[in-house]
Design an enzyme around this catalytic site. Structure first.
Site, short mmCIF file in Angstrom:
data_model
loop_
_atom_site.label_atom_id
_atom_site.label_comp_id
_atom_site.label_asym_id
_atom_site.label_seq_id
_atom_site.Cartn_x
_atom_site.Cartn_y
_atom_site.Cartn_z
N ASP A 14 21.38 -12.64 12.58
CA ASP A 14 20.87 -13.93 13.20
C ASP A 14 21.59 -14.01 14.92
O ASP A 14 22.30 -13.41 15.19
CB ASP A 14 21.54 -15.06 12.43
N GLU B 43 24.94 -15.69 9.79
CA GLU B 43 26.39 -15.43 9.87
C GLU B 43 27.09 -16.43 10.73
O GLU B 43 27.98 -16.84 10.33
CB GLU B 43 26.69 -13.89 10.55
N GLU B 44 26.21 -16.99 11.90
CA GLU B 44 26.95 -17.83 12.96
C GLU B 44 27.33 -19.06 12.35
O GLU B 44 28.39 -19.37 12.26
CB GLU B 44 25.92 -18.00 14.01
N ARG C 45 42.96 -3.35 10.77
CA ARG C 45 44.41 -3.50 10.05
C ARG C 45 44.06 -3.81 8.64
O ARG C 45 43.26 -4.55 8.04
CB ARG C 45 44.93 -4.60 10.82
N HIS D 238 29.07 -15.08 22.97
CA HIS D 238 28.38 -16.31 23.00
C HIS D 238 28.42 -16.92 24.56
O HIS D 238 28.26 -17.91 24.94
CB HIS D 238 29.14 -17.39 22.34
#
Ligand SMILES: [Zn+2]
Ligand SMILES: [Zn+2]
Length: 383
Positions: free
Chosen positions: A74, A131-132, A171, A356
């Site tokens: 997206d 996802e956003e 990580r 963004h």
């Protein structure tokens, strides 16, 4: 396909995706494009998973292990301000987070793996919507993703323009933060600005709460755990010569473990309600969990590290990087299956435009790095 040809192909695909950005759950053309490319590779492709999600599987040998790799498709609601030749054709929408690059990268991995099939087991390619806003992973899982297409482990990446191009960071444990939202509504008793003693000023409580919330970070949270509490909006009844009756404080918190998420919520409620009680005001406290923290599994991290060293060399791999305090709905998958999320450095030397930003454009130089990393990961994990 030789790797120079594939690089050119991925750049063409990425630019095409960049020109045609689609936002949450509207990724119809993007999904069609992805499905078509996967079918051309001879895979059985399933579409419409959780709205516009696409799933394809590729097997080799007789191995029983199955892993999933996820890309998000997206775009965001932002007017692109660049003037390059693949600028967005959809007004007010753009690929400002690089999900065009993530999609092209996973397609590149599919091309490489379908060609060489140098592994033993099954790899599933998950192309996710939305996802956003943080709802796409959940939508696919609610649609039976892991029941229909089960995996032992899942992997995903995000490009990181704040890191040098081609480095790979990950990580064990929390690599990306939770995001929770809160609203504190304080009700006092409004009145004339000249006569505070006749009412209950809710701004007194609001001001004390605003400062006291930071003591949760400094006095309640473990100093070694990252926690952010940000009050981002204040609303009052809004007459300059009247003490208001209501104040609302809205904001957002981040942390990297479920325990800290609970600590923040509980302490914020106690602090807010306690201060209001002290001042004779009424307090309503709402707290919602928007994104879980992304919690990486140690074994999956180890697999990624081995594949990453093979792909970019030891000096470009950080296996214990700093967490990134942004949020990712990849976390939702990790609630159900173990996995690893990693950051792929994508900084450009000439300019450093953040995610963004209206001028953002994915760094094409790392498309092949990502595709080869996924290929190496599959070969490493499915031996
Ligand atoms: Zn984003
Ligand atoms: Zn993103």
């Amino acid at each position: 396909m030789d790797s120079r040809d594939l690089k050119k192909q991925l750049i063409i695909w990425r630019h095409m995706l960049h020109q045609n950005p689609e936002t949450a759950f509207e990724e119809k053309k993007t999904a069609e494009f992805v499905a078509e490319k996967l079918k051309e590779l001879g895979m059985e492709v399933h579409t419409g998973i959780g709205g516009t999600g696409v799933v394809a599987s590729l097997s080799a040998g007789d191995g029983k292990a199955v892993i999933g790799i996820r890309a998000d498709m997206d775009a965001i609601n932002l007017k692109e301000l660049s003037d390059h030749d693949h600028v967005s054709k959809n007004a007010g929408k753009m690929h400002g987070c690089g999900h065009d690059g993530h999609t092209a990268t996973l397609l590149g991995a599919a091309v490489l793996l379908a060609e060489t099939k140098n592994f033993n087991g099954t790899v599933r390619f998950f192309f996710q919507p939305a996802e956003e806003p943080g709802h796409g992973a959940k939508a696919m899982m609610d649609d039976g993703l892991f029941e229909k297409y089960p995996v032992d482990e899942i992997y995903g990446l995000h490009n990181a323009p704040f890191l040098p191009a081609g480095v790979i960071h990950t990580r064990t444990g929390g690599i990306m933060a939770s995001e929770d939202n809160f609203k504190i509504r304080i009700t006092g008793q409004g009145g004339h600005a000249s006569s505070p003693h006749q009412g209950i000023d809710p701004l007194t409580s609001a001001s004390q709460i605003y400062l006291a919330l930071q003591t949760i970070v400094s006095r309640n949270g473990n100093p070694l755990h990252p926690i952010v509490i940000s009050c981002t909006e204040w609303h009052t009844d809004g007459a300059h010569n009247a003490i208001p009756t209501h104040v609302e404080i809205l904001g957002d918190t981040r942390s990297c473990s479920k325990e800290d998420q609970i600590l923040i919520e509980n302490r914020m409620r106690e602090v807010s309600q306690g201060i209001c009680t002290m001042n004779g005001a009424k307090c309503e406290f709402d707290y919602t969990h928007e994104f879980n923290p992304v919690l990486n599994d140690k074994n999956c991290v180890d697999t990624v590290i081995r594949a990453a060293i093979q792909t970019v060399g030891k000096e470009k791999v950080d296996e214990n990087c700093e967490p990134w305090m942004a949020s990712e709905d990849f976390a939702a998958y990790l609630n159900q299956v173990p996995g690893c999320f990693l950051l792929l450095g994508s900084g450009k030397t000439e300019e450093n435009i953040p995610l963004h930003n209206a001028m953002f454009d994915y760094n094409d130089e790392v498309l092949m790095t990502g595709a080869e990393l996924w290929k190496n990961l599959v070969e490493e994990r499915l031996k």
